[in-house]
Design an enzyme around this catalytic site. Structure first.
Site: not given
Ligand code: BES
Ligand code: ZN
Ligand code: MN
Length: 498
Positions: A268, A280, A291, A354
């Site tokens: 990724k 966020k 990321d 994803r």
């Molecule tokens: N890059 C983030 C995942 C992440 C979150 C990595 C915190 C490190 C620390 C990913 O793209 C993301 O935002 N995932 C969401 C998914 C959710 C919207 C279903 C998450 O984990 O909150």
């Molecule tokens: Zn992400």
């Molecule tokens: Mn994200």
């Protein structure tokens, strides 16, 4: 930092600091181990046994004491460093000890340090792990600090000292440690780049440059090509950013021709994740420059693979995009069509990893990959589930998962198996498209993995969620804070040990 090998009696080594590895004592008064410790103790008239009897030093892993002007030694200082219990000691511990020794001495004006491996520890494997650990310990994520580094205080030579006449360790062991460490430090430096300096195109340029230095083939797919290929899932994420996306591909082919196995490494590469319209919170958002740590790990692994030349074909695929908010950004409820033909309802624009991985996995399969491993900072949920010490490992093939886990373990990269049973498919229901891009409230790391599974067809595949392990919020005695370079060692060893 230079790394050298020296075959010399330990009292004759002329360095600013000589490092002496010491185990915990089995019982009070029992022999000092390993043999190096005993020898150093004898030459110094019992300096080390005195440390133990005084209770100041026990040999606990990474415990360190610095002694000045040791009698009977050519070295100016001795760094006595704990290696833990002898029966629990291996290359993983030695890698850490090497890093910790380096970090203790950093900035203490020891230009040259020697680390003694007596006959019981002087093996090729140990030497590789030690040199690797020292070079990893030397790395600092300070490329944007203007404070001049005090060069005269840094370590510029790390010497592995083996017994006189010992023929079991050669320079090859050092070189391998260097190749491994430089690959990981390459990854760490990339991950540490802020998003204003590392856009998807810049990431592609850095991959291209590394590829030309190491003799790998590099291809970068641009937006127009992705449109032709029908990569709607990837493009939907990229559309909100002024920075164009890039699908970075690096190819390694074995010198002796085709082996039948074609390993696809997918990482990724979100150079910054604002979350998009499903934005966020501001607090901690700056960390989302990491990321792209999965993509950087894949690129770092290819750097080492190019030099170590495994006998299988390996291709790296890194979808590099920026997930931004803008008037063009994709909205919750948007439906995109992936390259596989499956339609996806984007219920949350923050579940972007994803989406870009889906099209990339399809592309890797169309190119003939027989096995796939991906690494991604995919979910916050994996951090909730496993914390910061284990990678979450998901797979559609138990044998392949066990193989990857075994290799990870031998490399000191911890992985914990996570489920993706068919029952979890219930979490991925969309009223309006083939799939939604998020599951429900629970098991977030699992629904993300279930989503990816929809795109790997029948190929043996392992998904590594590295969101909890790719970044150290606190430094460790053997590693600075910041990017950890996790997954590089597993990727390289997997290719090498096929
Ligand atoms: N890059 C983030 C995942 C992440 C979150 C990595 C915190 C490190 C620390 C990913 O793209 C993301 O935002 N995932 C969401 C998914 C959710 C919207 C279903 C998450 O984990 O909150
Ligand atoms: Zn992400
Ligand atoms: Mn994200």
């Amino acid at each position: 930092m230079e790394t050298t090998l020296l075959s010399r009696a330990l009292d004759e080594v002329q360095v600013e600091t000589l490092v002496i590895p010491c185990f915990e004592r089995a019982a009070a008064g029992s022999a000092l181990e390993p043999d190096t410790t005993r020898a150093a103790d004898e030459r110094t008239g019992g300096l080390i046994s005195e440390l133990y009897t005084s209770g100041e030093f026990t040999g606990k892993l990474l415990e360190a004491t610095l002694l000045h002007r040791p009698t009977g030694m050519a070295a100016k200082r001795l760094l006595v460093i704990g290696c833990g219990k002898q029966e629990e000691f291996g290359t993983t511990e030695l890698r850490k000890v090497g890093g910790a020794a380096l970090r203790v001495m950093k900035g203490k004006s020891a230009r040259r340090i020697g680390f003694v491996l007596g006959s019981s520890l002087a093996t090729m494997e140990n030497t590789t792990a030690l040199v690797e650990g020292a070079l990893l310990g030397d790395f600092e994520p300070d490329q944007y600090k203007t404070d001049p580094k005090k060069a005269e205080k840094m370590v510029d030579e790390f010497t592995v000292v083996i017994p006189p006449g010992d023929g079991s360790v050669t320079r090859k062991a050092l070189e391998r440690g260097r190749v491994m460490a430089e690959a990981q430090n390459f990854t760490r430096a990339l991950v540490n780049e802020p998003a204003n300096r590392l856009t998807p195109m810049v990431m592609a340029d850095k991959a291209r440059q590394m590829a030309s230095e190491e003799g790998l083939e590099c291809e970068v797919l641009d937006r127009a090509r992705m449109e032709e290929l029908g990569m709607g899932a990837l493009l939907g994420v990229a559309i909100g950013s002024a920075e164009p996306p890039a699908l970075i591909i690096l190819r390694y082919r074995p010198p002796l021709g085709i082996s039948g196995v074609h390993l696809g490494l997918v990482g990724k590469g979100v150079t910054f994740d604002t979350g998009g319209v499903s934005i966020k919170p501001a607090d901690g958002m700056e960390k989302m420059k990491y990321d792209m740590a999965g993509g950087a790990a894949v690129l770092g692994a290819m750097k080492a693979i190019a030099q170590l030349k495994p006998s299988i074909s390996v291709t790296a695929y890194v979808p590099a995009v920026e997930n931004m908010v803008s008037s063009k950004a994709q909205r919750p409820g948007d439906i995109v069509k992936s390259m596989s033909g499956k339609t996806i309802e984007v219920l949350n624009t923050d579940a972007e990893g994803r989406l870009i991985l889906a099209d990339t996995l399809t592309y890797a399969i169309r190119e003939g990959c027989t096995h796939l491993v991906d690494a991604a900072t995919l979910t916050g949920a994996i951090v909730v589930a496993l914390g910061h010490f284990n990678i979450g490992a998901f797979s559609n093939n138990d044998a392949f998962l066990e193989k990857v886990r075994g290799i990870a373990k031998s490399q000191g990269e911890k992985m914990w198996p996570m489920p993706i049973d068919d029952e979890y498919k219930d979490y991925l229901k969309s009223a309006f498209a083939d799939l939604p891009n998020i599951g429900g409230r629970y098991g977030g790391a699992v629904s993300a993995a279930m989503f990816l599974k929809e795109f790997v067809e029948d190929k043996p595949w392992v998904h590594l969620d590295i969101a909890g392990t790719a970044w150290l919020d606190e430094g460790k005695p053997f590693l600075s804070k910041g990017p950890s370079g996790v997954a590089v060692r597993t990727f390289v060893s997997l290719a090498m040990q096929w």
